[in-house]
Design an enzyme around this catalytic site. Sequence first.
Site, short mmCIF file in Angstrom:
data_model
loop_
_atom_site.label_atom_id
_atom_site.label_comp_id
_atom_site.label_asym_id
_atom_site.label_seq_id
_atom_site.Cartn_x
_atom_site.Cartn_y
_atom_site.Cartn_z
N GLY A 161 22.19 23.00 9.37
CA GLY A 161 21.73 24.35 9.07
C GLY A 161 20.20 24.46 9.06
N CYS A 190 27.82 28.65 2.95
CA CYS A 190 27.57 27.43 2.21
C CYS A 190 27.67 27.69 0.72
CB CYS A 190 26.20 26.86 2.51
SG CYS A 190 25.96 25.35 1.59
C1 LIG Z 1 26.83 16.53 3.95
C2 LIG Z 1 27.33 17.82 4.54
C3 LIG Z 1 26.42 18.80 4.93
C4 LIG Z 1 26.85 20.00 5.47
N1 LIG Z 1 25.93 20.93 5.86
C5 LIG Z 1 26.36 22.09 6.45
C6 LIG Z 1 25.43 23.06 6.94
O1 LIG Z 1 24.21 22.84 6.90
N2 LIG Z 1 25.90 24.22 7.47
C7 LIG Z 1 27.25 24.46 7.58
O2 LIG Z 1 27.63 25.51 8.07
N3 LIG Z 1 28.15 23.55 7.14
C8 LIG Z 1 27.75 22.38 6.58
N4 LIG Z 1 28.68 21.46 6.16
C9 LIG Z 1 30.12 21.75 6.32
C10 LIG Z 1 30.69 21.06 7.55
O3 LIG Z 1 30.04 21.51 8.73
C11 LIG Z 1 32.19 21.32 7.67
O4 LIG Z 1 32.42 22.71 7.76
C12 LIG Z 1 32.98 20.79 6.49
O5 LIG Z 1 32.46 19.57 6.06
C13 LIG Z 1 34.46 20.61 6.80
O6 LIG Z 1 34.67 19.72 7.87
P1 LIG Z 1 34.97 18.14 7.67
O7 LIG Z 1 36.08 18.04 6.66
O8 LIG Z 1 35.36 17.65 9.02
O9 LIG Z 1 33.73 17.53 7.18
C14 LIG Z 1 28.25 20.24 5.62
C15 LIG Z 1 29.16 19.25 5.23
C16 LIG Z 1 28.73 18.05 4.72
C17 LIG Z 1 29.74 17.01 4.33
#
Ligand SMILES: Cc1cc2nc3c(=O)[nH]c(=O)nc-3n(C[C@H](O)[C@H](O)[C@H](O)COP(=O)(O)O)c2cc1C
Lengths: 260, 304
Positions: B48, B131
């Site tokens: 982001g 977020c």
């Molecule tokens: C450490 C971390 C940082 C993240 N930062 C963002 C972000 O900056 N913007 C965003 O839209 N989602 C962010 N997310 C969410 C992920 O993009 C994703 O939507 C979420 O983790 C679910 O997918 P996953 O279970 O495969 O991780 C973040 C997730 C994690 C774990």
Amino acid sequence: MGAKLENGVVISNDQIAKDIYSMFIKAPNIANSVEMPGQFINLYPKEKHTILPRPISICEVDSKEETIRVVYQVVGDGTGQFAKLKREDEIQVSGPIGNGFDISGDHREHLLVGGGVGVPPLLELSKRLKGNVTVVLGFRDEPYLIEDFEKYGAKVYVATESGKHGSKGNVLDILKQEDIKIDMAYSCGPKPMLKALNSWCQEKDIPVQVSLEERMACGIGVCVGCVCKKKDSGNKDGWSYKKTCTDGPVFMGSDVIWDE
Amino acid sequence: MNNKLDLSVDIAGVTLKNPITTASGTFAPREFAQFMDLSELGGVIVKGIANVPWEGNPTPRVAETYGGMLNAVGLQNPGVDYFIEHDLPYLEKSGTKIIVNIAGRTIEDYCEVVEKLADTNVDLLELNISCPNVKEGGIGFGTSPEMAAKVTREVKAHSRQPLIVKLSPNVTDIVEIAQAVAEAGADGLSLINTLVGMKIDVNSKKAVLANKIGGFSGPAIKPVAVRMVYQVAQAVDLPIIGLGGIMTGEDAAEFILAGADAISVGTASFANPRACIDIKEELINYMNKHGFKTIKEIQDAFKG
Ligand SMILES: Cc1cc2nc3c(=O)[nH]c(=O)nc-3n(C[C@H](O)[C@H](O)[C@H](O)COP(=O)(O)O)c2cc1C
Ligand SMILES: Cc1cc2nc3c(=O)[nH]c(=O)nc-3n(C[C@H](O)[C@H](O)[C@H](O)COP(=O)(O)OP(=O)(O)OC[C@H]3O[C@@H](n4cnc5c(N)ncnc54)[C@H](O)[C@@H]3O)c2cc1C
Ligand code: FES
């Protein structure tokens, strides 16, 4: 340069003290990429409910055997899984990670201060340093790796909280009692110990390099989960967040914001 | 083997060579390039980015949970100017589509970022209206249909590239939000962002995260994500990037069956830095096993 990912093969994994294990892993790409003592590796637990890698310091590298040695304490789920690994088991490893101890200077009198599981990375450091090496180690109860340090010619002092081994007390007590010649200090261990050592070194005008520990997620510089505060004159607050995993884990003690 | 397959997908007029993208916040170009060839990915969705640098939250920012993790990074980022100067030139050489995730505390913040990106080679925009970590701003946009529609409409009006809106799962009715965003002009949807979670250390009796609560991600959240993708795909006619707990190629196929056109790999990349590539290979194996030639064929095979 850079970190590698590979399936390491366990060469041996032996208990060396209560809850403390010493594991040799054959991992040629990683072993051949280690640049400085104080770098670490990520060990990936096998069971699927454990999602995150565990950061563990490189205790020793053997480039001929292409092995990495780690010494770790069983404290929870991940390290509990590591303790069950047997010879010839595979384990996913990434590394080497981070900026380790800087040994490029021409210092001759080295002080290494370790506490608990902060002791292991100091072993590879003591091997690589030129000059006189004094090692001051603190443990709760049972010391380990002492003979290893002595084997490489270091003078070793030990303190335990219980007083069962070495002198009763902590590493600072030893530093205050003994008259050790020091040009450069290096340390890894619990934050309160690092903080106290940093103040002591500052009073004595001795530069000190400290290896910090933070909760990590990726362990490879991606998630920004592991930050610590480093002095930064360019920033309006006088500090900025740095990634402990890849900007550190070793920083100059004088650069770290210690309050908190 | 895979030369018979066509893995390409179309997201809002942009062709991704395969449906695998990196979830925002779990990808950094130079670090990932140590472990993979970025050109093997369908696209990269970057961390982001806001109009100005954000400092983020105090530590601990991350914690592991059973089959998942919590994060309260607080969207620490170096700001859009830094991104354009330092990361974009690198990404432009990586041979994959560039999708930029956008963070904001106000609608004006978001608009400023997309305006600055308008003159760049960024392929797609992903608007993070969800977020749960950031106390001001963020949280409000994704949780009411009116606010979600408003921010979508205004950001869309300021952006050159197609706009994907990333939905928050922390709502009672995800379909209502998706429809509002679609009507406001979104060119695509991605879902899900993290669920709000918490972990307490029973020995110290303290919250594990400094921020107390944080975003819950990883395989533990997958059923919630699949359900939401399914419900939204039924109701809205927009391309969907599905994510939330994808660890394997079969997980990816599950999201596509539920209605996703592409998928993102997030937390899995922490468990295995090469996860995106492994997932791609496993998806190819799945397609071969089931006789699918295109991603669309997987989608159409859902039997309800
Ligand atoms: C450490 C971390 C940082 C993240 N930062 C963002 C972000 O900056 N913007 C965003 O839209 N989602 C962010 N997310 C969410 C992920 O993009 C994703 O939507 C979420 O983790 C679910 O997918 P996953 O279970 O495969 O991780 C973040 C997730 C994690 C774990
Ligand atoms: C750079 C670095 C080097 C390290 N070197 C060593 C070493 O050489 N030997 C050794 O025994 N330990 C070392 N540690 C600590 C080691 O990483 C943790 O003890 C280990 O991650 C605990 O995992 P667990 O699953 O057994 O414990 P759990 O408590 O079940 O772990 C849960 C989560 O918390 C994290 N975690 C728990 N304790 C710590 C901790 N102290 N620091 C960071 N994360 C933690 C785990 O990684 C995991 O994500 C090091 C830590 C860092 C940051
Ligand atoms: S642990 Fe992810 S950036 Fe350091």
